[in-house]
Design a protein around this motif. Structure first.
Motif, mmCIF file in Angstrom:
data_model
loop_
_atom_site.group_PDB
_atom_site.id
_atom_site.type_symbol
_atom_site.label_atom_id
_atom_site.label_comp_id
_atom_site.label_asym_id
_atom_site.label_seq_id
_atom_site.Cartn_x
_atom_site.Cartn_y
_atom_site.Cartn_z
ATOM 1 N N GLU A 102 24.410 42.513 41.132
ATOM 2 C CA GLU A 102 24.792 42.706 42.530
ATOM 3 C C GLU A 102 26.115 43.449 42.695
ATOM 4 O O GLU A 102 26.189 44.414 43.485
ATOM 5 N N PRO A 103 27.197 43.061 41.981
ATOM 6 C CA PRO A 103 28.455 43.792 42.177
ATOM 7 C C PRO A 103 28.352 45.271 41.815
ATOM 8 O O PRO A 103 28.905 46.123 42.522
ATOM 9 N N ALA A 104 27.660 45.584 40.715
ATOM 10 C CA ALA A 104 27.517 46.992 40.324
ATOM 11 C C ALA A 104 26.692 47.765 41.348
ATOM 12 O O ALA A 104 27.018 48.914 41.692
ATOM 13 N N ASP A 105 25.627 47.158 41.858
ATOM 14 C CA ASP A 105 24.804 47.826 42.862
ATOM 15 C C ASP A 105 25.606 48.086 44.136
ATOM 16 O O ASP A 105 25.512 49.167 44.740
ATOM 17 N N MET A 106 26.395 47.101 44.553
ATOM 18 C CA MET A 106 27.209 47.289 45.758
ATOM 19 C C MET A 106 28.270 48.357 45.541
ATOM 20 O O MET A 106 28.510 49.194 46.424
ATOM 21 N N ARG A 107 28.890 48.335 44.374
ATOM 22 C CA ARG A 107 29.909 49.341 44.066
ATOM 23 C C ARG A 107 29.311 50.742 44.099
ATOM 24 O O ARG A 107 29.870 51.652 44.724
ATOM 25 N N ASP A 108 28.175 50.936 43.462
ATOM 26 C CA ASP A 108 27.539 52.254 43.436
ATOM 27 C C ASP A 108 27.172 52.719 44.844
ATOM 28 O O ASP A 108 27.338 53.897 45.190
ATOM 29 N N TYR A 124 32.323 39.104 39.506
ATOM 30 C CA TYR A 124 31.049 38.677 38.947
ATOM 31 C C TYR A 124 30.852 37.160 38.991
ATOM 32 O O TYR A 124 29.833 36.665 38.507
ATOM 33 N N ALA A 125 31.796 36.437 39.533
ATOM 34 C CA ALA A 125 31.661 34.977 39.606
ATOM 35 C C ALA A 125 31.399 34.506 41.029
ATOM 36 O O ALA A 125 31.690 33.367 41.382
ATOM 37 N N GLY A 126 30.834 35.378 41.852
ATOM 38 C CA GLY A 126 30.479 34.990 43.216
ATOM 39 C C GLY A 126 29.086 34.383 43.256
ATOM 40 O O GLY A 126 28.191 34.889 43.929
ATOM 41 N N PHE A 127 28.911 33.281 42.546
ATOM 42 C CA PHE A 127 27.596 32.658 42.452
ATOM 43 C C PHE A 127 27.174 32.017 43.764
ATOM 44 O O PHE A 127 25.987 31.929 44.063
ATOM 45 N N ARG A 128 28.157 31.549 44.516
ATOM 46 C CA ARG A 128 27.910 30.970 45.824
ATOM 47 C C ARG A 128 28.929 31.551 46.790
ATOM 48 O O ARG A 128 29.965 32.083 46.372
ATOM 49 N N THR A 129 28.654 31.422 48.082
ATOM 50 C CA THR A 129 29.607 31.887 49.085
ATOM 51 C C THR A 129 30.951 31.191 48.917
ATOM 52 O O THR A 129 32.007 31.820 49.051
#
Length: 220
Positions: A102-108, A124-129
């Protein structure tokens, strides 16, 4: 059997009542902190984009993802934030191994929307809100943040932030029709009840980490 059925029905009604109360409570506490356009927000050092998958299981584009990227790019372009933190999770080895990131996809997607790579930090540790909200302060050192997500999700994120003494605001991304997104709303109802419980039990982020200074440390 009749007593068992009566007990089960009573328990279900109690659960529904508690869930409805949690939904209303969280909404009423946070609506004032959410704007539909960047211009209505006070500037902050960073925006926090809450993670979701880029594509649905069918392979189609996820409108929740698309809406958040569009809103985050508009927030940056309006000069309301200097940096964006994209917070989510990675699974099954990431994109290279056929999983998701998810973080890489959002960054791109943000880079493709005109946001410089040097202004985007991945968490990368945003497992939950709850993790995403607390790590914005504990790892990235931010007490004032503009959170980007759909309104119903922002209400819960800002409730968690407010209860932890954080002066967060929210920018509402484009939502999807209720008829299409009802499973997400159903899950959100349970998540709000859990959020109230997290506050009551003083739940902390799952993982910490060394401090990251936005602008001073290179983007992760």
């Amino acid at each position: 059997m009749r007593n068992i059925a009566r007990f089960v029905l009573t328990a279900l009604l109690a659960l529904v009542s508690l869930t409805a109360a949690a939904w209303t409570y969280v909404s009423h506490r946070t609506d004032r902190l959410i704007a539909d356009a960047p211009q209505a927000l006070a500037p902050a050092q960073a925006g926090l984009v809450l993670g979701t998958s880029q594509r649905l299981r069918s392979g189609a584009a996820n409108p929740y993802f698309t809406g958040r990227i569009r809103a985050a790019a508009a927030l940056f372009a309006a000069g309301k934030v200097r940096y964006l933190i994209v917070s989510g999770s990675q699974a099954h080895g990431g994109r290279g191994a056929g999983g998701y990131d998810e973080p890489a996809d959002m960054r791109d997607a943000l880079i493709a929307s005109g946001v410089p790579a040097a202004r985007i930090y991945r968490d990368y540790a945003g497992f939950r809100t709850l993790d995403s909200v607390l790590r914005a302060r504990e790892v990235f050192g931010q007490d004032r943040v503009i959170v980007v997500s759909q309104r119903f999700h922002l209400q819960r994120a800002l409730y968690l932030a407010e209860r932890h003494g954080l002066a967060f605001q929210g920018l509402a991304a484009d939502d999807v029709p209720l008829g299409w997104g009802w499973p997400i709303r159903l899950r959100e109802a349970g998540s709000r009840l859990r959020a109230v419980g997290d506050i009551a039990t003083d739940k902390s982020a799952r993982f910490g980490g060394p401090p990251i200074r936005l602008g001073a440390d290179p983007p992760t």
